[in-house]
Design a protein around this motif. Sequence first.
Motif, PDB file in Angstrom:
ATOM      1  N   UNK B   2      20.217  13.528   4.503  1.00  0.00           N
ATOM      2  CA  UNK B   2      19.096  13.845   3.609  1.00  0.00           C
ATOM      3  C   UNK B   2      18.211  12.621   3.413  1.00  0.00           C
ATOM      4  N   UNK B   3      18.827  11.546   2.895  1.00  0.00           N
ATOM      5  CA  UNK B   3      18.057  10.332   2.641  1.00  0.00           C
ATOM      6  C   UNK B   3      17.571   9.704   3.943  1.00  0.00           C
ATOM      7  N   UNK B   6      14.497  11.449   5.311  1.00  0.00           N
ATOM      8  CA  UNK B   6      13.328  11.259   4.435  1.00  0.00           C
ATOM      9  C   UNK B   6      12.760   9.859   4.603  1.00  0.00           C
ATOM     10  N   UNK B   7      13.677   8.881   4.720  1.00  0.00           N
ATOM     11  CA  UNK B   7      13.168   7.512   4.832  1.00  0.00           C
ATOM     12  C   UNK B   7      12.538   7.271   6.201  1.00  0.00           C
ATOM     13  N   UNK B  10       9.178   8.641   6.003  1.00  0.00           N
ATOM     14  CA  UNK B  10       8.274   7.936   5.096  1.00  0.00           C
ATOM     15  C   UNK B  10       7.852   6.581   5.647  1.00  0.00           C
ATOM     16  N   UNK B 282      18.207  -0.584  -4.492  1.00  0.00           N
ATOM     17  CA  UNK B 282      18.150   0.871  -4.308  1.00  0.00           C
ATOM     18  C   UNK B 282      19.529   1.485  -4.133  1.00  0.00           C
ATOM     19  N   UNK B 286      21.604   4.230  -6.399  1.00  0.00           N
ATOM     20  CA  UNK B 286      22.285   5.420  -5.886  1.00  0.00           C
ATOM     21  C   UNK B 286      23.744   5.437  -6.312  1.00  0.00           C
ATOM     22  N   UNK B 291      26.445   8.149  -6.601  1.00  0.00           N
ATOM     23  CA  UNK B 291      26.647   8.191  -5.156  1.00  0.00           C
ATOM     24  C   UNK B 291      27.898   7.409  -4.774  1.00  0.00           C
ATOM     25  N   UNK B 295      28.756   8.195   0.667  1.00  0.00           N
ATOM     26  CA  UNK B 295      27.424   8.812   0.655  1.00  0.00           C
ATOM     27  C   UNK B 295      26.362   7.802   1.093  1.00  0.00           C
TER      28      UNK B 295
END
Lengths: 226, 374
Positions: B2-3, B6-7, B10, B282, B286, B291, B295
């Motif tokens: 997921x992350x 997205x990263x 981005x 960051x 998390x 997290x 994860x």
Amino acid sequence: MSSIQLENVTKRYKDNVSEMIALNHVSLAVDKGEFVAIIGPSGSGKSTFLSIAGALLQPSEGEVFIKDKAISSFNEKDLAQVRLEQIGFILQTSNLIPYLTVLDQLLVVAKMKGSITEEMKQAAKELLKDLGLEKRLKKYPNELSGGERQRVAIARSFMNNPDVILADEPTANLDTVRAHEVVQLIAKEVKYRNKAAIMVTHDERMLKYCDRVYRIEDGVLKEENL
Amino acid sequence: MFLALKELKHSKGKFMMIGLIIVFISWLVFVLSGLGTGLSDLAASTLKYAEADYVIFEEDTDFSLSKSILSEDLEKKVLEQKGVEAVASMGTVSASIRSADGNEENATKTDVLVAGIQPGSFMEPEVSSGKNLTSSSLNGVIVDESLKEDGFSIGDELAINGYTEKLEIIGFVQNETLNHQPVIFAQMDKFRAIKYAAPGSDNGIENPVNGILVQATDIDLDAVNEEIDGIEMGTKDEAVKSIPGYAAENGTIMMMLWFLIIISAFIIGVFFYVLTNQKTQQFGVLKAIGGSNVFVMKTVISQVFILSTVSILTGIGLTYLTAAVLPEGMPFNLRIPMVIIYSIVLLAISVLSSLFSVIKISKIDPLTALGRVE
């Protein structure tokens, strides 16, 4: 049973020469629907208190109960689980993930628990709507104002439907109007969703939104009479 | 995932740069692999791709076809050995050929290796055009396709410098070279007429050949070597490695290849380590919001995985484009099993290199999320 209870918690930091007591026999219990503030000068032990209450740090002595779980003997993995399921953090400067949209900031919490369901998506949108962010779902943190960012952080802290909400200086970088707005929102959501909440702050203007206020000085916690 | 995704989406620019480095490295790895196989084919393809498992040489001749002389009559004895299924004799001799029309002084000459085989044995390759060897036409030869570029075609008469023997091209075969020379497959008798033309040059051996190739399963090498006098039997691999220059050539390319792979591992490893260091805060957040270590680690590992996969695939694409524009005579042979192996190795080693980051992540204290530690 209180949602969160600290019993005689002491935290010592040791270095080679001396020992420092950050928390000295602190006891506190917060029930559902209660919003408690902790104030104190810097270096008074506020952060240590929040870290221990938030299952980020283990006490040297004493016990912490989250609902009915005693967590002082938990390992790192179990603590992460407690944080994921029972604690919601609102951090100073909001600490959002820069490459996630507002909606994804909340969904990442769902992802940590497993997979993202349509139901969770709806819940996240609902939460963001409550906080007046329904038009900002697709924005990235750098496109938001400071107040909006903090509102996203509030929404995120409620996302996992926790028992306890912990806020660390949530008004640190906000102007007076925004600061009032943010704390008011926290108070409203805490009451509405019936959570136990503790806010650490040095901003005494915010205390009127809280049910009880404690002052911490040199590691000792005392209730203030307003 | 997921992350990670997205990263990647981005921060395209940042990841594109490191992706490009992986693309170039994998491109180079595949091109080198193609060149390496091409070169080693040039040195050994006839032996390397022969459908044989073992090769028999004369004793103490270092597995060298040019030094070894055996009698073809040995074939019977070899066939009697346990596990042996089929045998095929072969003899080789270097020669210089020219079109029979030209005279010896002026015509263009081409260096080749004449290989003597029995028509129909498993050493006779399938022709890609023309006809296979038949015992009826003794002069007929089938030759490597590279001779087409030298202007030879089917039906051409060939003369061999220094000999009166004539040959006729009846077919072409693909990828048949030995000792960096194109191979001309001739009948065994023709080969003998060329190599052992001078009386006594065969050391008095009847029906001389240079090696016997063997198809066999579950064979006991030592037993065979003991059973038959005056021979030395080895695996095909051993025979290929004994070809002069083969090991040295291959070693050089292999060294470059593996260095490249190791370098790419370091580049990826360091890049993601630096990135992880930048994102300490960051990752702390998390972890603070629940997290688990796994994860957070998964996001970095899957990022490396996605980035490497896409880059390696791009590298493969570029390699095939390169192969398409390479000049015909370039020894380039990109074999699909090799491409798969190197892709997996590159991928595995890049994922492994993210271990530095994983270790770093496991040490990040979720307390850093609070932004201050008293």
